[in-house]
Design an enzyme around this catalytic site. Structure first.
Site, PDB file in Angstrom:
ATOM      1  N   LEU A 205       0.857  -1.196   0.000  1.00  0.00           N
ATOM      2  CA  LEU A 205       0.000   0.000   0.000  1.00  0.00           C
ATOM      3  C   LEU A 205       0.888   1.239   0.000  1.00  0.00           C
ATOM      4  CD1 LEU A 205      -2.496  -1.209   2.751  1.00  0.00           C
ATOM      5  CD2 LEU A 205      -3.061  -0.934   0.334  1.00  0.00           C
ATOM      6  N   HIS A 206       0.654   2.137  -0.939  1.00  0.00           N
ATOM      7  CA  HIS A 206       1.438   3.376  -0.914  1.00  0.00           C
ATOM      8  C   HIS A 206       0.700   4.584  -1.492  1.00  0.00           C
ATOM      9  CE1 HIS A 206       2.087   2.345  -5.119  1.00  0.00           C
ATOM     10  NE2 HIS A 206       2.391   3.621  -5.292  1.00  0.00           N
ATOM     11  N   ARG A 207      -0.551   4.409  -1.963  1.00  0.00           N
ATOM     12  CA  ARG A 207      -1.249   5.551  -2.567  1.00  0.00           C
ATOM     13  C   ARG A 207      -1.508   6.632  -1.523  1.00  0.00           C
ATOM     14  NH1 ARG A 207      -1.571   5.487  -7.578  1.00  0.00           N
ATOM     15  NH2 ARG A 207      -1.349   3.393  -8.332  1.00  0.00           N
ATOM     16  N   ARG A 240       7.425   5.869   0.865  1.00  0.00           N
ATOM     17  CA  ARG A 240       6.402   6.859   1.199  1.00  0.00           C
ATOM     18  C   ARG A 240       5.571   6.382   2.400  1.00  0.00           C
ATOM     19  NH1 ARG A 240       3.683   9.897  -2.600  1.00  0.00           N
ATOM     20  NH2 ARG A 240       2.168  11.053  -1.446  1.00  0.00           N
ATOM     21  N   ASP A 280      -2.872  -1.387  -3.417  1.00  0.00           N
ATOM     22  CA  ASP A 280      -3.488  -0.239  -4.080  1.00  0.00           C
ATOM     23  C   ASP A 280      -2.651   0.146  -5.309  1.00  0.00           C
ATOM     24  OD1 ASP A 280      -1.262   0.929  -2.905  1.00  0.00           O
ATOM     25  OD2 ASP A 280      -2.400   2.256  -1.580  1.00  0.00           O
TER      26      ASP A 280
END
Ligand code: UD1
Length: 363
Positions: A205-207, A240, A280
């Site tokens: 997940l990084h969005r 991120r 994501d």
């Protein structure tokens, strides 16, 4: 001699460009000149992919690094413009939807150098995603548009792109997957991480919408903790997300094996043997479809609908509490029956190289 500037910048670009560079060897009159913008620069976000995918070292590294969207895009443009002037290429090839894709296509178009966009026409219709803006603008200024699926062709036609500019070529990222799957399996990542085949969930997940706000990130981790009571979780963390975790004070995550980003081969090995994947990412929706592994996507929309209609993907929306109920049938062993989308056959790079050669009249 026809020189083609081939641009990569961020992690998801490398696996798309590799098969195109390979296939260009069949056309000695075409000289690929590989440019790395340096949008991603860490060993584990960039260098390891060059090694594992057998990519040649970049002919030029623009070393732009991270920054706000405007500053990063501007820095790439400022560094790329003199390079295009110096090399005077016959074509600029960009892939995907990252800021490097947008920046380099704009520079080329303004210098009247034709642009080829690989992975054209994908649309989430969600302009809060930076990638959607990048896709829309890149396609508008491109001269050759290489689509991975029929829905992408339809999107481009509906936006008024001339049919003769559009080529349905399949998915070069899946070329790379097919080529490297045996090596990925041979590395034994599953055993190395102490996991058992088909008995763990792989998470990425990084969005911004999932990880940038502290409350969203906490809800994600609450849901993953609940999931980890049913199945072990492996979570290679994008820088991120790592930064946001540190800021939110999320450190100890019992039941969740949090680790640094993995190289291509280990990640592919883990994806191939997982019970299911929670993500994501854009590309992972496609890779899981090609592998036949169920994918739960923590997003309200996707620019890759073929992964739902033909593949193994399911959209959960943005609320992480949807993960546990969606995982239940997968843990119980009820899997969707996937199909591989048309032309995701390992030969997309060859089709792209052939179309470039025809366009530049060296075929
Ligand atoms: C970018 C792409 C996204 C893609 C993702 C894959 C855009 C708009 N987004 O997002 O589509 O799915 O890459 O990884 O281009 N950082 C490092 N080391 C690196 C690179 C980045 O530490 O090598 C950190 C930086 O501190 C930065 C953050 O990661 O603040 C985000 O990097 P950036 O390239 O801006 O966007 P991504 O979130 O990686």
């Amino acid at each position: 001699m026809s020189e083609i500037l081939c641009v990569v910048g961020a992690r998801p670009n490398f696996m798309k460009m590799a098969p195109i560079l390979d296939a260009l060897h069949a056309y000695p009159e075409l000289h690929p000149f590989l440019v790395h913008t340096g949008q991603h620069y860490d060993e584990d976000m960039s260098r390891i992919f060059f090694t594992e995918l057998g990519l040649p070292a970049p002919d030029r590294d623009l070393e732009v690094g991270s920054d706000t969207h405007a500053r990063q895009t501007a820095r790439i443009m400022m560094a790329f413009e003199p390079l295009v002037q110096e090399r005077a290429p016959k074509m600029v090839v960009v892939v995907g939807d990252v800021n490097s894709t947008l920046a380099c296509s704009l520079v080329a178009a303004k210098l009247l150098v034709p642009v080829a966009h690989v992975e054209a026409g994908l649309r989430s219709r969600d302009r809060t995603m930076p990638e959607e803006i990048n896709r829309l603008v890149t396609d508008q200024v491109s001269d050759l548009l290489f689509a991975t699926s029929a829905d992408a062709v339809d999107n481009l036609l509906a936006e008024g792109v001339a049919r003769e500019k559009i080529h349905l070529v399949g998915n070069p990222m899946i070329d790379t997957l097919r080529r490297h799957l045996p090596a990925a399996r041979a590395r034994g990542a599953v055993e190395r991480f102490g996991l058992t085949v088909r008995s763990y969930a792989l998470v990425t997940l990084h969005r911004p919408s999932n990880v940038d706000r502290v409350d969203s990130l906490r809800r994600v981790f609450d849901a993953l903790c609940a999931l980890s009571e049913q199945i072990p979780i492996v979570f290679p963390v994008h820088p991120r997300t790592r930064e946001r975790m540190d800021r939110a004070g999320i450190r100890k995550t019992p039941g969740i094996h949090v680790m640094d980003p993995l190289g291509y081969l280990d990640f592919l090995g883990l994806m191939d043997q997982a019970r299911f994947v929670v993500t994501d990412s854009g590309g992972i929706q496609e890779e899981t479809t090609a592998l036949g592994i169920p994918c739960l996507t923590l997003r309200p929309n996707t620019e890759r609908p073929v992964t739902i209609t033909e593949g193994t993907n399911r959209l959960l929306g943005e609320d992480p509490s949807a993960i546990v109920p969606a995982a239940k049938p997968l843990i119980e062993g009820k899997f969707p029956k996937p199909q591989s989308p048309k032309l995701w056959d390992g030969n997309a790079g060859t089709r792209i190289a052939r179309a470039l050669a025809r366009h530049l009249k060296v075929d």
